[in-house]
Design an enzyme around this catalytic site. Sequence first.
Site, PDB file in Angstrom:
ATOM      1  N   ASP A   9      21.048 -22.287  13.905  1.00  0.00           N
ATOM      2  CA  ASP A   9      20.701 -20.882  13.351  1.00  0.00           C
ATOM      3  C   ASP A   9      21.464 -20.431  14.318  1.00  0.00           C
ATOM      4  O   ASP A   9      20.519 -19.176  14.590  1.00  0.00           O
ATOM      5  CB  ASP A   9      19.146 -20.817  13.491  1.00  0.00           C
ATOM      6  N   LYS A 106      16.963 -24.255   5.849  1.00  0.00           N
ATOM      7  CA  LYS A 106      16.024 -24.387   6.068  1.00  0.00           C
ATOM      8  C   LYS A 106      14.760 -23.056   5.749  1.00  0.00           C
ATOM      9  O   LYS A 106      15.193 -22.332   6.072  1.00  0.00           O
ATOM     10  CB  LYS A 106      15.699 -25.285   7.698  1.00  0.00           C
ATOM     11  N   CYS A 151      13.246 -22.768  16.994  1.00  0.00           N
ATOM     12  CA  CYS A 151      14.209 -24.107  16.614  1.00  0.00           C
ATOM     13  C   CYS A 151      14.654 -24.362  16.961  1.00  0.00           C
ATOM     14  O   CYS A 151      14.333 -26.008  16.446  1.00  0.00           O
ATOM     15  CB  CYS A 151      14.956 -23.230  15.355  1.00  0.00           C
TER      16      CYS A 151
END
Length: 197
Positions: A9, A106, A151
Amino acid sequence: MTHALLVIDVQNDFCPGGALAVAEGDEIVAPINAMMDEFDAVILTQDWHPAGHSSFASSHDGKNPFDLVEMPYGQQVLWPDHCVQGTRGAGFHPELRTDGDLILRKGFRSAIDSYSAFFENDHQTPTGLKGYLDTRGINRLTLVGLATDYCVRYSAVDAARLGFDVTVRMGACRAIDMDGSLAAAEQAMRDAGVALT
Protein backbone atom coordinates in the site's frame (compact mmCIF):
# COMPACT_ATOMS: atom_id res chain seq x y z
CA MET A 1 13.60 -21.09 -1.17
CA THR A 2 12.00 -18.67 -3.57
CA HIS A 3 11.85 -15.25 -1.97
CA ALA A 4 9.35 -12.48 -2.77
CA LEU A 5 9.17 -8.84 -1.73
CA LEU A 6 5.65 -7.83 -0.71
CA VAL A 7 5.20 -4.05 -1.01
CA ILE A 8 2.17 -2.99 1.00
CA ASP A 9 0.00 0.00 0.00
CA VAL A 10 2.62 2.63 -0.94
CA GLN A 11 -0.15 4.88 -2.26
CA ASN A 12 -0.67 8.62 -2.47
CA ASP A 13 -3.38 8.72 0.21
CA PHE A 14 -1.01 7.12 2.73
CA CYS A 15 1.83 9.55 1.96
CA PRO A 16 2.20 13.16 3.18
CA GLY A 17 -0.61 15.28 1.74
CA GLY A 18 -2.90 12.26 1.35
CA ALA A 19 -6.29 11.63 2.93
CA LEU A 20 -4.86 9.18 5.48
CA ALA A 21 -1.25 10.31 5.53
CA VAL A 22 1.35 8.30 7.41
CA ALA A 23 4.18 10.53 8.68
CA GLU A 24 7.27 10.14 6.47
CA GLY A 25 5.42 7.61 4.33
CA ASP A 26 7.17 8.88 1.22
CA GLU A 27 10.63 8.31 2.73
CA ILE A 28 10.41 4.55 2.16
CA VAL A 29 9.97 4.79 -1.62
CA ALA A 30 13.65 5.02 -2.56
CA PRO A 31 14.76 2.19 -0.23
CA ILE A 32 11.97 -0.06 -1.55
CA ASN A 33 12.89 0.68 -5.17
CA ALA A 34 16.52 -0.12 -4.39
CA MET A 35 15.77 -3.51 -2.84
CA MET A 36 13.40 -4.82 -5.52
CA ASP A 37 16.14 -6.39 -7.62
CA GLU A 38 17.25 -8.56 -4.67
CA PHE A 39 14.13 -10.74 -4.90
CA ASP A 40 12.83 -13.53 -7.14
CA ALA A 41 9.45 -11.81 -7.34
CA VAL A 42 7.91 -8.46 -6.37
CA ILE A 43 4.24 -8.14 -5.43
CA LEU A 44 2.58 -4.79 -4.75
CA THR A 45 -0.72 -4.43 -2.90
CA GLN A 46 -3.13 -1.58 -3.50
CA ASP A 47 -5.99 -0.48 -1.26
CA TRP A 48 -8.88 -0.13 -3.73
CA HIS A 49 -12.11 0.99 -2.07
CA PRO A 50 -15.39 1.76 -3.80
CA ALA A 51 -16.89 5.14 -2.94
CA GLY A 52 -19.01 4.93 0.19
CA HIS A 53 -17.04 1.99 1.62
CA SER A 54 -18.36 0.75 4.97
CA SER A 55 -15.01 1.48 6.67
CA PHE A 56 -15.31 5.20 5.89
CA ALA A 57 -16.52 7.40 8.76
CA SER A 58 -18.53 9.36 6.18
CA SER A 59 -20.69 6.25 5.62
CA HIS A 60 -21.89 6.30 9.27
CA ASP A 61 -24.13 9.09 10.60
CA GLY A 62 -22.64 10.88 13.57
CA LYS A 63 -19.31 9.04 13.40
CA ASN A 64 -15.84 10.54 13.05
CA PRO A 65 -12.60 9.18 11.61
CA PHE A 66 -10.85 6.80 14.02
CA ASP A 67 -14.07 5.95 15.91
CA LEU A 68 -14.60 2.23 16.48
CA VAL A 69 -17.77 0.45 15.37
CA GLU A 70 -18.97 -3.14 15.47
CA MET A 71 -19.33 -4.79 12.09
CA PRO A 72 -20.65 -8.32 11.41
CA TYR A 73 -17.00 -9.45 11.23
CA GLY A 74 -15.88 -7.66 14.43
CA GLN A 75 -14.53 -4.30 15.50
CA GLN A 76 -13.67 -1.84 12.74
CA VAL A 77 -11.77 1.46 12.86
CA LEU A 78 -13.55 4.10 10.79
CA TRP A 79 -11.21 5.93 8.43
CA PRO A 80 -11.31 9.13 6.41
CA ASP A 81 -12.36 8.41 2.81
CA HIS A 82 -9.17 7.11 1.19
CA CYS A 83 -7.87 5.10 -1.76
CA VAL A 84 -11.15 5.39 -3.64
CA GLN A 85 -10.98 3.42 -6.89
CA GLY A 86 -9.70 5.44 -9.82
CA THR A 87 -8.69 8.51 -7.80
CA ARG A 88 -5.22 10.02 -7.54
CA GLY A 89 -5.18 9.04 -3.86
CA ALA A 90 -5.53 5.37 -4.75
CA GLY A 91 -2.59 5.55 -7.15
CA PHE A 92 0.87 4.37 -6.20
CA HIS A 93 3.37 7.00 -5.10
CA PRO A 94 4.63 8.46 -8.40
CA GLU A 95 8.26 7.55 -7.68
CA LEU A 96 7.53 3.95 -6.68
CA ARG A 97 8.63 1.26 -9.11
CA THR A 98 5.58 -0.70 -10.23
CA ASP A 99 7.35 -3.11 -12.59
CA GLY A 100 6.77 -6.05 -10.24
CA ASP A 101 5.22 -9.42 -10.98
CA LEU A 102 1.75 -8.80 -9.53
CA ILE A 103 -0.44 -5.93 -8.32
CA LEU A 104 -3.03 -7.21 -5.86
CA ARG A 105 -5.99 -4.94 -5.15
CA LYS A 106 -7.80 -5.34 -1.83
CA GLY A 107 -10.62 -3.68 0.08
CA PHE A 108 -12.86 -3.60 -3.01
CA ARG A 109 -15.82 -5.31 -1.29
CA SER A 110 -17.97 -2.46 0.02
CA ALA A 111 -19.20 -4.23 3.17
CA ILE A 112 -15.84 -5.39 4.55
CA ASP A 113 -12.41 -3.84 4.99
CA SER A 114 -9.19 -5.63 4.12
CA TYR A 115 -5.98 -4.83 6.00
CA SER A 116 -4.21 -8.07 5.15
CA ALA A 117 -2.91 -8.94 1.70
CA PHE A 118 -4.18 -12.48 2.34
CA PHE A 119 -7.65 -12.14 3.87
CA GLU A 120 -10.49 -9.67 4.30
CA ASN A 121 -11.04 -8.48 7.88
CA ASP A 122 -13.27 -11.47 8.61
CA HIS A 123 -9.96 -13.45 8.51
CA GLN A 124 -11.70 -16.01 6.28
CA THR A 125 -12.38 -14.53 2.83
CA PRO A 126 -9.15 -15.00 0.84
CA THR A 127 -7.70 -12.46 -1.57
CA GLY A 128 -6.09 -15.16 -3.72
CA LEU A 129 -2.51 -14.18 -2.83
CA LYS A 130 -1.67 -17.49 -1.14
CA GLY A 131 -2.67 -19.43 -4.25
CA TYR A 132 -0.50 -17.19 -6.41
CA LEU A 133 2.52 -17.61 -4.13
CA ASP A 134 2.04 -21.38 -3.92
CA THR A 135 1.80 -21.65 -7.69
CA ARG A 136 5.04 -19.68 -8.05
CA GLY A 137 6.77 -21.86 -5.45
CA ILE A 138 7.40 -18.85 -3.20
CA ASN A 139 7.83 -19.68 0.48
CA ARG A 140 9.82 -16.72 1.84
CA LEU A 141 8.38 -13.22 2.09
CA THR A 142 9.90 -9.89 3.03
CA LEU A 143 7.34 -7.17 3.73
CA VAL A 144 7.73 -3.40 3.47
CA GLY A 145 5.26 -0.53 3.15
CA LEU A 146 2.40 1.28 4.85
CA ALA A 147 1.28 1.23 7.52
CA THR A 148 3.37 -0.93 9.86
CA ASP A 149 0.64 -1.17 12.50
CA TYR A 150 -2.23 -2.05 10.17
CA CYS A 151 -1.81 -3.51 6.69
CA VAL A 152 1.83 -4.59 7.14
CA ARG A 153 1.08 -6.15 10.53
CA TYR A 154 -1.97 -8.12 9.41
CA SER A 155 -0.31 -9.25 6.19
CA ALA A 156 2.80 -10.45 8.05
CA VAL A 157 0.84 -12.29 10.74
CA ASP A 158 -1.39 -13.99 8.17
CA ALA A 159 1.60 -14.96 6.04
CA ALA A 160 3.31 -16.56 9.04
CA ARG A 161 0.08 -18.33 10.03
CA LEU A 162 -0.14 -19.73 6.48
CA GLY A 163 3.35 -21.22 6.82
CA PHE A 164 5.53 -18.68 5.01
CA ASP A 165 8.95 -17.65 6.32
CA VAL A 166 8.30 -13.94 6.97
CA THR A 167 10.53 -10.93 7.59
CA VAL A 168 9.46 -7.29 7.95
CA ARG A 169 12.11 -4.69 7.13
CA MET A 170 11.10 -2.04 9.63
CA GLY A 171 13.29 0.65 8.07
CA ALA A 172 11.20 0.47 4.90
CA CYS A 173 7.88 0.76 6.75
CA ARG A 174 6.14 3.64 8.52
CA ALA A 175 3.35 3.51 11.11
CA ILE A 176 0.24 5.48 11.99
CA ASP A 177 1.08 4.72 15.67
CA MET A 178 -2.19 5.64 17.32
CA ASP A 179 -2.60 4.82 21.04
CA GLY A 180 0.32 2.38 21.12
CA SER A 181 -0.65 0.59 17.91
CA LEU A 182 2.96 0.30 16.69
CA ALA A 183 4.20 -1.44 19.84
CA ALA A 184 1.17 -3.76 19.76
CA ALA A 185 1.84 -4.56 16.11
CA GLU A 186 5.50 -5.34 16.74
CA GLN A 187 4.54 -7.70 19.57
CA ALA A 188 1.84 -9.40 17.49
CA MET A 189 4.27 -9.95 14.62
CA ARG A 190 6.98 -11.36 16.90
CA ASP A 191 4.43 -13.63 18.60
CA ALA A 192 3.47 -14.98 15.16
CA GLY A 193 7.11 -15.82 14.39
CA VAL A 194 7.78 -12.87 12.08
CA ALA A 195 11.38 -11.62 12.01
CA LEU A 196 11.64 -7.81 12.40
CA THR A 197 14.88 -6.44 10.96
